[in-house]
Design an enzyme around this catalytic site. Structure first.
Site, PDB file in Angstrom:
ATOM      1  CG  ASP A  33      16.845  11.641  32.174  1.00  0.00           C
ATOM      2  OD1 ASP A  33      16.293  10.964  33.054  1.00  0.00           O
ATOM      3  OD2 ASP A  33      16.640  12.605  31.967  1.00  0.00           O
ATOM      4  CG  ASP A 169      14.682  18.235  31.334  1.00  0.00           C
ATOM      5  OD1 ASP A 169      14.335  17.492  30.566  1.00  0.00           O
ATOM      6  OD2 ASP A 169      14.140  18.590  32.378  1.00  0.00           O
ATOM      7  CE1 TYR A 221      12.467  13.114  37.310  1.00  0.00           C
ATOM      8  CE2 TYR A 221      14.495  13.159  39.002  1.00  0.00           C
ATOM      9  CZ  TYR A 221      13.956  12.830  37.600  1.00  0.00           C
ATOM     10  OH  TYR A 221      14.763  12.834  36.475  1.00  0.00           O
TER      11      TYR A 221
END
Length: 380
Positions: A33, A169, A221
């Site tokens: 994403d 999300d 991340y």
């Protein structure tokens, strides 16, 4: 006690309304994403529910039925990014993001309760953000679209809570529809609802929560995101979305850093897996997506290196017991896996995974069906 009754007990009056926003599980397309690629999430039946009323005095009061503690009281004109590390950062961040964008939010009383498992990679934080954004959008008549609310909720998580997530999300929570998986193009935020009626094909998608808690704020991340951005820079493109799958080998040969090379290979190949899954769903060949899910897990395990022994065990035990395919889902380092199974094999596969965890000395996993459900909505 429901959130409406909880709100009245806390604040002494009935709320102006009650809203819900779901968690999500991602079928395919991981870490794509923020590379402006493709993802395919679906909303879960599990939701964050918020009872909310407006205030005109600049006070924001927040309470969660799920977390021990008093009402958190803040002033909307004093909200500052990265100053709050508790659960309250997610709804408070939405208020900050709305006000930063020029929307006249003058305070609120909010009482929340959630059935989205936390730490399971199912976007419990996005559900809190989106339900807050939708409630304030309705109450203050801001006129924002669902994709705009998702963007604001993402900004709240990125800049206020300090988690560098992509927009998947929040978009899944805001925009998914029942019985569909959401094909989201993270470049232009165009969405397509792809029919995903597994029961009509005699199939189920299981979520297996490994019970290993993950925390995306720990830097892993962010490190992978930075590595992807470095790969794009070295390849002379704005984002890895612009690297064609057919040119992947050539692109990899131009990257000297083995770590960056692995990240690039995962992202470009996972974008390609999303396109393959969509083609199969459009053709009605749902069973054939199983091996693609397993391929995706191998890539997440070996190239992105975000899996863990428990998630690898879920995938291995499920596939050995007859599942059509399985992969870890979400940010990794714990959390959940998805498993595609024949409806007749659900008990067999669940038993195999549970017994494998017991034999390995792991905490028993939580297994439940992922039923493609409705996105954020007003309940009353």
């Amino acid at each position: 006690m429901g959130v409406r009754e909880g709100f009245e007990g806390l604040y002494g009056a009935a709320p102006e309304g009650v809203w819900a926003a779901p968690g999500r599980v991602n079928l395919i397309g991981e870490y794509t994403d923020f590379n402006e690629g493709f993802v395919m999430p679906l909303a879960l039946p599990h939701t964050a529910v918020a009872a909310v009323s407006r205030r005109t005095d600049g006070v924001l009061r927040l309470h969660s039925a799920d977390i021990e503690g008093p009402v958190v009281e803040l002033r909307v004109d004093e909200l500052e990014p990265l100053t709050n590390t508790s659960w309250a950062a997610y709804p408070a961040g939405v208020v900050w993001a709305l006000r930063s964008a020029g929307h006249p939010v003058t305070g609120a009383d909010i009482h929340l309760a959630s059935t989205v498992p936390t730490g399971a990679g199912l976007s419990s934080s996005a559900a809190l953000e989106v339900v807050t954004a939708l409630a304030l959008n309705d109450l203050y008549e801001l006129g924002l679209t669902r994709p705009e609310l998702a963007r604001l909720a993402q900004r709240a998580e990125n800049e206020f809570a300090g988690v560098p997530c992509g927009v998947m999300d929040q978009t899944a929570s805001a925009c998914c529809t029942e019985g569909h998986v959401l094909h989201l193009d993270c470049r232009d935020l165009s969405i397509r609802q792809v029919p995903f009626d597994l029961s009509a094909h005699g199939l189920e998608l299981l979520v297996v929560d490994s019970r290993v808690k993950h925390a995306l704020g720990d830097g892993a991340y962010a490190e992978r995101r930075a590595g992807c951005e470095e790969g794009a820079r070295q390849l002379g493109v704005s984002h890895l979305r612009d690297v064609a799958y057919e040119e992947l080998d050539s692109a990899l040969s131009r990257l000297p850093d083995e770590r960056v090379r692995r990240y690039v290979r995962h992202v470009v190949s996972d974008d390609h897996r999303v396109e393959r899954v969509i083609a199969l769903l459009d053709a009605g060949d749902v069973r054939a997506i199983g091996p693609i899910l397993t391929d995706g897990h191998v890539s997440l395990r070996d190239d992105l290196r975000i899996s863990c022994p428990e998630l690898d065990l879920v995938v291995g035990a499920a596939n050995a017991a007859g599942a059509l395919g399985a992969r870890m889902t979400g940010g990794g380092f714990g959390g959940s896996a998805v498993v595609l199974v024949e409806s007749a094999d659900v008990d067999t596969v669940t038993k195999a995974v549970t017994e494998a965890f017991a034999a390995a000395g792991h905490t028993a996993p939580r297994v439940f069906p992922a039923v493609p459900s409705e996105g954020a909505r007003r309940l009353s």
